[in-house]
Design a protein around this motif. Structure first.
Motif, PDB file in Angstrom:
ATOM      1  N   UNK A 185       0.808  -1.228   0.000  1.00 32.71           N
ATOM      2  CA  UNK A 185       0.000   0.000   0.000  1.00 32.71           C
ATOM      3  C   UNK A 185       0.836   1.271   0.000  1.00 32.71           C
ATOM      4  N   UNK A 186       2.113   1.154   0.367  1.00 37.72           N
ATOM      5  CA  UNK A 186       2.936   2.358   0.399  1.00 37.72           C
ATOM      6  C   UNK A 186       3.312   2.829  -1.002  1.00 37.72           C
ATOM      7  N   UNK A 187       3.075   1.987  -2.013  1.00 38.61           N
ATOM      8  CA  UNK A 187       3.350   2.378  -3.393  1.00 38.61           C
ATOM      9  C   UNK A 187       2.099   2.969  -4.028  1.00 38.61           C
ATOM     10  N   UNK A 188       2.315   3.935  -4.895  1.00 46.00           N
ATOM     11  CA  UNK A 188       1.185   4.633  -5.530  1.00 46.00           C
ATOM     12  C   UNK A 188       0.336   3.666  -6.347  1.00 46.00           C
ATOM     13  N   UNK A 189       0.959   2.770  -7.106  1.00 46.23           N
ATOM     14  CA  UNK A 189       0.219   1.863  -7.981  1.00 46.23           C
ATOM     15  C   UNK A 189       0.034   0.514  -7.288  1.00 46.23           C
ATOM     16  N   UNK A 190      -0.658   0.569  -6.173  1.00 43.96           N
ATOM     17  CA  UNK A 190      -0.881  -0.605  -5.328  1.00 43.96           C
ATOM     18  C   UNK A 190      -1.617  -1.697  -6.106  1.00 43.96           C
ATOM     19  N   UNK A 191      -1.021  -2.884  -6.188  1.00 42.55           N
ATOM     20  CA  UNK A 191      -1.630  -4.057  -6.833  1.00 42.55           C
ATOM     21  C   UNK A 191      -2.032  -3.788  -8.285  1.00 42.55           C
TER      22      UNK A 191
ATOM     23  N   UNK B 252     -13.767 -10.914 -22.728  1.00 45.36           N
ATOM     24  CA  UNK B 252     -14.955 -11.765 -22.734  1.00 45.36           C
ATOM     25  C   UNK B 252     -15.042 -12.755 -21.601  1.00 45.36           C
ATOM     26  N   UNK B 253     -14.063 -12.756 -20.682  1.00 46.42           N
ATOM     27  CA  UNK B 253     -14.097 -13.686 -19.560  1.00 46.42           C
ATOM     28  C   UNK B 253     -15.191 -13.322 -18.564  1.00 46.42           C
ATOM     29  N   UNK B 254     -15.620 -14.325 -17.820  1.00 42.99           N
ATOM     30  CA  UNK B 254     -16.640 -14.140 -16.781  1.00 42.99           C
ATOM     31  C   UNK B 254     -15.972 -14.235 -15.414  1.00 42.99           C
ATOM     32  N   UNK B 255     -16.162 -13.249 -14.573  1.00 40.33           N
ATOM     33  CA  UNK B 255     -15.524 -13.226 -13.251  1.00 40.33           C
ATOM     34  C   UNK B 255     -16.246 -14.217 -12.331  1.00 40.33           C
ATOM     35  N   UNK B 256     -15.537 -15.280 -11.924  1.00 40.71           N
ATOM     36  CA  UNK B 256     -16.171 -16.279 -11.059  1.00 40.71           C
ATOM     37  C   UNK B 256     -16.084 -15.886  -9.593  1.00 40.71           C
ATOM     38  N   UNK B 257     -15.112 -15.021  -9.241  1.00 35.96           N
ATOM     39  CA  UNK B 257     -14.994 -14.520  -7.867  1.00 35.96           C
ATOM     40  C   UNK B 257     -14.270 -13.179  -7.935  1.00 35.96           C
ATOM     41  N   UNK B 258     -14.709 -12.231  -7.142  1.00 35.03           N
ATOM     42  CA  UNK B 258     -14.161 -10.871  -7.204  1.00 35.03           C
ATOM     43  C   UNK B 258     -12.676 -10.844  -6.863  1.00 35.03           C
ATOM     44  N   UNK B 259     -11.968  -9.929  -7.509  1.00 35.45           N
ATOM     45  CA  UNK B 259     -10.550  -9.758  -7.249  1.00 35.45           C
ATOM     46  C   UNK B 259     -10.328  -9.349  -5.795  1.00 35.45           C
ATOM     47  N   UNK B 260      -9.243  -9.860  -5.200  1.00 34.53           N
ATOM     48  CA  UNK B 260      -8.838  -9.481  -3.851  1.00 34.53           C
ATOM     49  C   UNK B 260      -7.445  -8.867  -3.927  1.00 34.53           C
ATOM     50  N   UNK B 261      -7.281  -7.672  -3.353  1.00 38.72           N
ATOM     51  CA  UNK B 261      -5.994  -6.986  -3.323  1.00 38.72           C
ATOM     52  C   UNK B 261      -5.390  -7.113  -1.925  1.00 38.72           C
ATOM     53  N   UNK B 262      -4.157  -7.581  -1.844  1.00 38.70           N
ATOM     54  CA  UNK B 262      -3.503  -7.840  -0.562  1.00 38.70           C
ATOM     55  C   UNK B 262      -2.334  -6.884  -0.337  1.00 38.70           C
ATOM     56  N   UNK B 263      -2.222  -6.413   0.893  1.00 36.33           N
ATOM     57  CA  UNK B 263      -1.067  -5.627   1.305  1.00 36.33           C
ATOM     58  C   UNK B 263       0.056  -6.591   1.684  1.00 36.33           C
TER      59      UNK B 263
ATOM     60  N   UNK C 257       0.884   6.336   4.135  1.00 34.11           N
ATOM     61  CA  UNK C 257       0.344   5.951   2.836  1.00 34.11           C
ATOM     62  C   UNK C 257      -0.992   6.644   2.614  1.00 34.11           C
ATOM     63  N   UNK C 258      -1.396   6.688   1.367  1.00 31.58           N
ATOM     64  CA  UNK C 258      -2.691   7.276   1.052  1.00 31.58           C
ATOM     65  C   UNK C 258      -3.834   6.528   1.739  1.00 31.58           C
ATOM     66  N   UNK C 259      -3.868   5.174   1.741  1.00 23.50           N
ATOM     67  CA  UNK C 259      -4.940   4.478   2.460  1.00 23.50           C
ATOM     68  C   UNK C 259      -4.999   4.834   3.946  1.00 23.50           C
TER      69      UNK C 259
END
Length: 616
Positions: A164-170, A184-195, A339-341
């Motif tokens: 999270x300390x980087x501007x372009x986090x994940x 055209x892909x179908x999202x089967x589970x939402x993306x998770x962003x980890x610190x 950090x911004x967060x």
């Protein structure tokens, strides 16, 4: 051991393939392959048909109603090995349920084959300023080109690892997630962003994705078998504890020495730790993770500024564990980086017009300038924050991230020890002298006899060749030389004498030549074949390692064409880029290549694991 035609039933082409493949396999892949080869292959179609016909009609009808099993493809992009570890955890969980699953590094997977995939899981880190990790670059470029395939019928989910300390986090994970949907892909589970403290969020993603796959495949629920965590727990005994990132070993400090001589502008610590009782092992290229403590003076100043009671209990995790406020700020939470967060969470906790204004999009440059070089004490002082309980305040802080350091010793030579080379970070900013959290602790507050909580961090993306005869070129200025000390010490122990060439650089020969005696001894013994050094402050015109490489471009290129492996360790922003540009120039001049051809040549070396970097 290398396979040879003479000591195996394989021909030359087969042994070449196997010798290239086997060193790249993970432990999980080796186990799977050994099981696969142990099962006799049968092509008795009539017997299979007979077995099917023998099924009870009701059972046959039930099987016919079950959905066809979908294959699951796990791809990972990993710079330090965390992404690969999470991907392998997912692989193990799916294989335990007999799912049809394959795993691959992103660069080892051909993007055109994506259209053949049914369920796609991508685990990827983000490197530097939003860039994909080295073993994901080629895949990333193809996916965002016109060559990218349409993904109709493909289901996908993405796990992003970042800081999270980087501007372009994940950012890489976000890019993949968006692009897969565009194709055209179908999202089967939402993306998770980890610190950086990713364990809990990654486990949640694994469980969430597994739940969707289980529903679609009618796989028995996890309650019908012993959970993996329970299996791990029941396998432990009081006599054989398992130490890891989540259960670090407390290693005793044996030595803590300053490697720089008088007159140096630097302070580099050589630290030796005892691993006796840890059951740890490691290979050259691996790292040691240290969970550091914040400076007690900074912690006490923060508590005093907020008028808190240092003995008040505060929660330190979601499980409800509590500690005293002072202890929690010392060991559990990061307080030296803004950090911004963090600012966004603070704005919800405190009513402050200046803080709210700083978070507006049009204030981006002012916000970046404020975050640079300031810590939590600066923040609460500058914005005059107060009137909040410690329990509420620590909820907005992120966990203390471990610091990773390349191991500078050989396990084979010193199985009960691990050596580290740590450069002390020290600077003056915003009216105060400051030091790095871990490097400052090691430089000022760690004495022999004290302990540090540590764990082994495998780095599968920085592995030296299994073939002892393969030439090795090592580039490592300053503390970047650490993994090469480990590698050469191990070769000395194994009495291996393949060709090795080290490019080392620092500021001054007299005061900054780290491990000079070791290199000289290995040169004398032939463990180290060649060494070229660059001391930038000893000459009127600064000379760096990339200049030494270009001075020896003809011989360097000859080594590479003979199959040499090239390793680069150290600073990413300048050194690593300069070294890469030097390599490209050498390819163009010595190999008579165009710029595009030189780039392709380096890309091929990366894919063959002959060009590896450990940069920070």
């Amino acid at each position: 051991m290398q396979l040879q035609v003479e000591n195996s039933p394989f021909n030359q082409e087969q042994t070449d393939y196997l010798n290239h493949l086997l060193p790249t396999l993970t432990e999980a892949q080796r186990i799977w392959l050994s099981g696969f080869l142990a099962v006799p292959v049968t092509m008795e179609a009539p017997a299979a048909a007979t077995a099917t016909a023998a099924l009870d009609p009701a059972e046959a009808q039930q099987n016919a109603q079950k959905p066809a099993a979908r294959n699951v493809t796990i791809l990972f992009g990993s710079e330090t090995g965390n992404g690969q570890q999470v991907a392998e955890d997912m692989l193990q969980k799916l294989e335990e349920k007999d799912m049809d699953v394959t795993i691959s590094a992103l660069d080892d997977f051909k993007p055109k084959n994506l259209k053949k995939v049914e369920d796609l899981l991508i685990v990827t880190a983000t490197h530097g300023e939003g860039d994909p990790p080295d073993n994901a670059v080629a895949f990333y470029e193809t996916l965002f080109s016109r060559k990218a395939p349409k993904l109709d019928g493909v289901r996908f989910s993405v796990l992003s690892l970042g800081d999270e300390s980087y501007e372009f986090f994940c950012q890489t994970g976000k890019d993949f997630d968006k692009r897969l949907e565009e194709l055209g892909g179908e999202r089967l589970y939402s993306r998770v962003d980890c610190d950086v403290d990713f364990d809990e969020d990654a486990s949640g993603w694994i469980e969430g994705v597994f739940g969707v796959l289980r529903e679609s495949l009618e796989v028995p629920s996890a309650d019908e078998s012993t959970p993996a965590a329970q299996l791990e727990t029941t396998s432990l005994t009081a006599d054989q504890p398992v130490y890891s990132r989540t259960n670090p070993f407390r290693a005793e400090v044996l030595e803590n020495l300053n490697l720089n001589d008088q007159g140096s502008n630097k302070e580099t610590r050589h630290i030796e730790l005892s691993l006796e009782g840890s059951n740890f092992d490691f290979e050259p290229g691996d790292s040691l993770g240290i969970f550091p403590e914040n400076d007690p003076e900074l912690v006490d100043a923060l508590i005093a500024r907020m008028y808190w009671d240092p003995d008040e209990s505060v929660p330190i995790n979601k499980q409800g564990e509590v500690r005293s406020l002072r202890n929690a700020l010392l060991t559990n939470f990061e307080i030296t980086k803004l950090t911004k967060p963090l600012l966004e969470k603070a704005a919800q906790l405190f009513e402050n017009e200046w803080l709210s204004a700083l978070l507006k999009p049009e204030q981006e440059e002012e916000r970046k300038a404020y975050l640079d070089g300031r810590d939590l004490l600066d923040f609460v002082t500058d914005f005059e924050l107060g009137d909040v309980s410690p329990g509420e305040f620590v909820q907005i802080l992120r966990k203390m991230p471990a610091r990773l350091y390349s191991i500078a010793s050989s396990y084979q030579a010193n199985p009960d020890e691990v050596h580290l080379t740590i450069g002390t970070v020290a600077y003056h900013a915003h009216g105060r002298d400051r030091k790095g959290v871990c490097s400052g602790q090691c430089a000022l507050r760690v004495e022999p006899g004290e302990q540090l909580p540590v764990y082994i961090h495998r780095n599968p993306n920085f592995k030296f060749p299994a073939d002892a005869e393969a030439p090795v070129i090592m580039v490592g200025p300053g503390t970047g030389v650490a993994p090469y000390r480990s590698f050469l010490e191990e070769r000395e122990e194994a009495e291996v004498n393949g060709k090795t060439w080290l490019f080392y650089g620092d500021q001054h020969f007299a005061s900054d030549f780290l491990y000079q005696v070791d290199w000289q001894q290995w040169l004398k013994e032939g463990i180290l074949t060649k060494m070229d050094v660059a001391f930038s402050r000893d000459t009127a015109e600064k000379v760096y390692v990339q200049h030494r490489m270009q001075e020896h471009s003809t011989e360097l290129y000859q080594w590479i064409t003979e199959g040499a492996y090239v390793y680069v360790c150290g600073d990413e922003k300048r050194m690593a880029k300069d070294v890469e540009n030097a390599l490209l120039t050498i390819f163009e001049n010595e190999g008579q290549m165009s710029a595009d051809e030189a780039g392709d040549y380096l890309k091929k070396m990366r894919q063959e694991k002959r060009y590896q970097r450990d940069v920070y």
